[in-house]
Write a protein that holds these residues in place. Structure first.
Motif, PDB file in Angstrom:
ATOM      1  N   SER A  25       0.862  -1.186   0.000  1.00  0.00           N
ATOM      2  CA  SER A  25       0.000   0.000   0.000  1.00  0.00           C
ATOM      3  C   SER A  25       0.898   1.237   0.000  1.00  0.00           C
ATOM      4  O   SER A  25       1.850   1.328   0.795  1.00  0.00           O
ATOM      5  N   THR A  26       0.603   2.196  -0.866  1.00  0.00           N
ATOM      6  CA  THR A  26       1.405   3.439  -0.878  1.00  0.00           C
ATOM      7  C   THR A  26       1.258   4.165   0.455  1.00  0.00           C
ATOM      8  O   THR A  26       2.184   4.842   0.898  1.00  0.00           O
ATOM      9  N   ASN A  27       0.096   4.050   1.103  1.00  0.00           N
ATOM     10  CA  ASN A  27      -0.066   4.711   2.407  1.00  0.00           C
ATOM     11  C   ASN A  27       0.880   4.115   3.442  1.00  0.00           C
ATOM     12  O   ASN A  27       1.466   4.839   4.241  1.00  0.00           O
ATOM     13  N   GLN A  49      -1.270  -2.122  -6.273  1.00  0.00           N
ATOM     14  CA  GLN A  49      -1.139  -2.369  -4.837  1.00  0.00           C
ATOM     15  C   GLN A  49      -1.694  -3.762  -4.530  1.00  0.00           C
ATOM     16  O   GLN A  49      -2.760  -4.134  -5.028  1.00  0.00           O
ATOM     17  N   GLY A  52      -3.813  -2.611  -0.980  1.00  0.00           N
ATOM     18  CA  GLY A  52      -4.408  -1.274  -0.979  1.00  0.00           C
ATOM     19  C   GLY A  52      -5.651  -1.276  -0.103  1.00  0.00           C
ATOM     20  O   GLY A  52      -6.396  -2.249  -0.074  1.00  0.00           O
ATOM     21  N   ARG A  53      -5.835  -0.199   0.627  1.00  0.00           N
ATOM     22  CA  ARG A  53      -7.028  -0.159   1.490  1.00  0.00           C
ATOM     23  C   ARG A  53      -7.816   1.118   1.260  1.00  0.00           C
ATOM     24  O   ARG A  53      -7.279   2.146   0.850  1.00  0.00           O
ATOM     25  N   GLY A  54      -9.121   0.997   1.553  1.00  0.00           N
ATOM     26  CA  GLY A  54     -10.009   2.139   1.461  1.00  0.00           C
ATOM     27  C   GLY A  54     -10.547   2.489   2.837  1.00  0.00           C
ATOM     28  O   GLY A  54     -10.072   1.964   3.851  1.00  0.00           O
ATOM     29  N   ARG A  55     -11.501   3.361   2.880  1.00  0.00           N
ATOM     30  CA  ARG A  55     -12.118   3.755   4.143  1.00  0.00           C
ATOM     31  C   ARG A  55     -12.852   2.576   4.759  1.00  0.00           C
ATOM     32  O   ARG A  55     -13.232   1.636   4.068  1.00  0.00           O
ATOM     33  N   TRP A  60      -8.951  -1.934  -1.503  1.00  0.00           N
ATOM     34  CA  TRP A  60      -8.939  -1.040  -2.674  1.00  0.00           C
ATOM     35  C   TRP A  60      -7.980  -1.641  -3.688  1.00  0.00           C
ATOM     36  O   TRP A  60      -6.795  -1.742  -3.447  1.00  0.00           O
ATOM     37  N   PHE A  70      -1.690   6.993  -5.310  1.00  0.00           N
ATOM     38  CA  PHE A  70      -0.501   7.577  -4.690  1.00  0.00           C
ATOM     39  C   PHE A  70      -0.831   8.123  -3.308  1.00  0.00           C
ATOM     40  O   PHE A  70      -2.000   8.255  -2.938  1.00  0.00           O
ATOM     41  N   LYS A 117     -18.835   6.788  -8.487  1.00  0.00           N
ATOM     42  CA  LYS A 117     -17.569   7.056  -7.809  1.00  0.00           C
ATOM     43  C   LYS A 117     -16.381   7.008  -8.778  1.00  0.00           C
ATOM     44  O   LYS A 117     -16.139   6.004  -9.443  1.00  0.00           O
ATOM     45  N   GLY A 120     -11.473   7.857  -4.478  1.00  0.00           N
ATOM     46  CA  GLY A 120     -11.601   7.851  -3.023  1.00  0.00           C
ATOM     47  C   GLY A 120     -10.334   8.397  -2.401  1.00  0.00           C
ATOM     48  O   GLY A 120      -9.252   8.294  -2.990  1.00  0.00           O
ATOM     49  N   VAL A 121     -10.455   9.000  -1.232  1.00  0.00           N
ATOM     50  CA  VAL A 121      -9.269   9.502  -0.534  1.00  0.00           C
ATOM     51  C   VAL A 121      -9.203   8.907   0.859  1.00  0.00           C
ATOM     52  O   VAL A 121     -10.233   8.655   1.481  1.00  0.00           O
ATOM     53  N   ILE A 139      -4.688   8.682  -2.341  1.00  0.00           N
ATOM     54  CA  ILE A 139      -5.681   8.989  -3.384  1.00  0.00           C
ATOM     55  C   ILE A 139      -5.705   7.848  -4.395  1.00  0.00           C
ATOM     56  O   ILE A 139      -4.656   7.413  -4.889  1.00  0.00           O
ATOM     57  N   GLY A 140      -6.896   7.362  -4.660  1.00  0.00           N
ATOM     58  CA  GLY A 140      -7.066   6.318  -5.676  1.00  0.00           C
ATOM     59  C   GLY A 140      -8.087   6.803  -6.696  1.00  0.00           C
ATOM     60  O   GLY A 140      -9.259   6.998  -6.367  1.00  0.00           O
TER      61      GLY A 140
HETATM   62  C1  BTN Z   1     -11.953   5.046  -0.210  1.00  0.00           C
HETATM   63  O1  BTN Z   1     -12.329   4.111   0.492  1.00  0.00           O
HETATM   64  O2  BTN Z   1     -12.739   5.617  -0.974  1.00  0.00           O
HETATM   65  C2  BTN Z   1     -10.516   5.526  -0.155  1.00  0.00           C
HETATM   66  C3  BTN Z   1      -9.648   4.791  -1.119  1.00  0.00           C
HETATM   67  C4  BTN Z   1      -8.189   5.232  -1.069  1.00  0.00           C
HETATM   68  C5  BTN Z   1      -7.300   4.379  -1.950  1.00  0.00           C
HETATM   69  C6  BTN Z   1      -5.920   4.925  -2.050  1.00  0.00           C
HETATM   70  S1  BTN Z   1      -4.976   4.200  -3.353  1.00  0.00           S
HETATM   71  C7  BTN Z   1      -3.524   4.952  -2.759  1.00  0.00           C
HETATM   72  C8  BTN Z   1      -3.580   4.898  -1.246  1.00  0.00           C
HETATM   73  N1  BTN Z   1      -3.001   3.657  -0.737  1.00  0.00           N
HETATM   74  C9  BTN Z   1      -3.924   2.891  -0.151  1.00  0.00           C
HETATM   75  O3  BTN Z   1      -3.711   1.763   0.348  1.00  0.00           O
HETATM   76  N2  BTN Z   1      -5.119   3.476  -0.191  1.00  0.00           N
HETATM   77  C10 BTN Z   1      -5.052   4.789  -0.824  1.00  0.00           C
END
Ligand code: BTN
Length: 248
Positions: A25-27, A49, A52-55, A60, A70, A117, A120-121, A139-140
């Motif tokens: 995950s970039t985060n 990723q 990758g994760r979202g809210r 993600w 990123f 959509k 997502g941030v 940001i994705g």
């Molecule tokens: C959402 O749930 O809407 C937020 C999604 C955010 C995804 C981005 S992709 C880059 C960064 N790294 C992650 O693991 N998540 C965010």
């Protein structure tokens, strides 16, 4: 290929950046980097990723070559914290508008085109004991994910569906300029009002699922901390700080 390490370095001048064809995950990488003296404005970019994760704990994922994913590093004060998600959504909406399409923000910070959509941030803070050491703004953005014929067709959209072919690097460069600009005005009335002005559900009947309950009512307003104020069916004003909002 419209994105790789040397293209990124050449186009983004003096910005400190890391590029990964694939990363967890970039985060996560950005949070780790923050703890090791990375400067504000640095970025971590990935083409794919694997974690990758979202809210709200969601996964993600976007296939390689199809999205802009990123994390942007900030060193804000505590007072500025609530504005970072707002700034992310606003900067993306402005980028979309510069490409000729109109974008709205679905509370808290999803960017939508035509009610679907696009982006997502995910802002995440790094702490050392009780001291804030920085924030990463993940940001994705769906650039060319083929949603047609998938379960996401009705709810998700890609930038190229609306504005035609884009160069991810150019989209990123414009978006970073907007992020840099808003970073200089975090916690400002200007940022809050610009974000509020793009929210799509104010004044409308909504259901908000958050904090273990579903609240139904009218989305009356948002406050400067980013909370959503819902007049529920009993007439009480409820403040929601996290959750998913749906019309009706
Ligand atoms: C959402 O749930 O809407 C937020 C999604 C955010 C995804 C981005 S992709 C880059 C960064 N790294 C992650 O693991 N998540 C965010």
């Amino acid at each position: 290929m419209d994105l790789n390490a040397s293209l990124l370095q050449n186009r983004l001048d003096n910005r400190i950046s890391e590029y990964y064809p694939q990363i967890g995950s970039t985060n996560d990488r950005a949070l780790d980097w923050l703890a090791h003296n990375a400067g504000a404005g640095s970025i971590v970019v990935a083409d794919e990723q694997t974690k990758g994760r979202g809210r709200l704990g969601r996964v993600w994922y976007a296939p390689p070559g199809t999205a802009l994913m990123f994390s942007y590093l900030l060193r804000p004060t505590l007072d500025e914290l609530p504005y970072i998600g707002m700034m992310g959504a606003l900067a993306v909406a402005e980028t979309v508008e510069a490409l000729g399409a109109s974008a709205g923000i679905k509370w808290p910070n999803d960017v939508q085109i035509e009610g679907k959509k696009l982006c997502g941030v995910l802002p995440e803070a790094a702490w050392q004991d009780t001291t804030l050491i920085g924030v990463v703004l993940g940001i994705g953005l769906n650039v060319r994910i083929p949603f047609q014929g998938t379960a996401f067709e009705a709810t998700a959209i890609s930038l190229e569906d609306v504005v035609g072919k884009v160069d991810r690097l150019e989209v990123l460069a414009f978006l970073l300029e907007r992020l840099d600009a808003w970073t200089r005005h975090l916690a400002s009335n200007e940022l809050y009002e610009a974000w509020r002005g793009k929210l799509v559900m104010l004044g409308k009947p909504v259901t908000v699922n958050g904090m273990g309950e579903a609240v139904h009512g009218i989305a009356e307003d948002v406050d400067r901390q980013g909370g959503l104020l819902v007049r529920d069916d009993s007439g009480a004003l409820r403040r929601m700080v996290a959750g998913d909002i749906a019309l009706g």
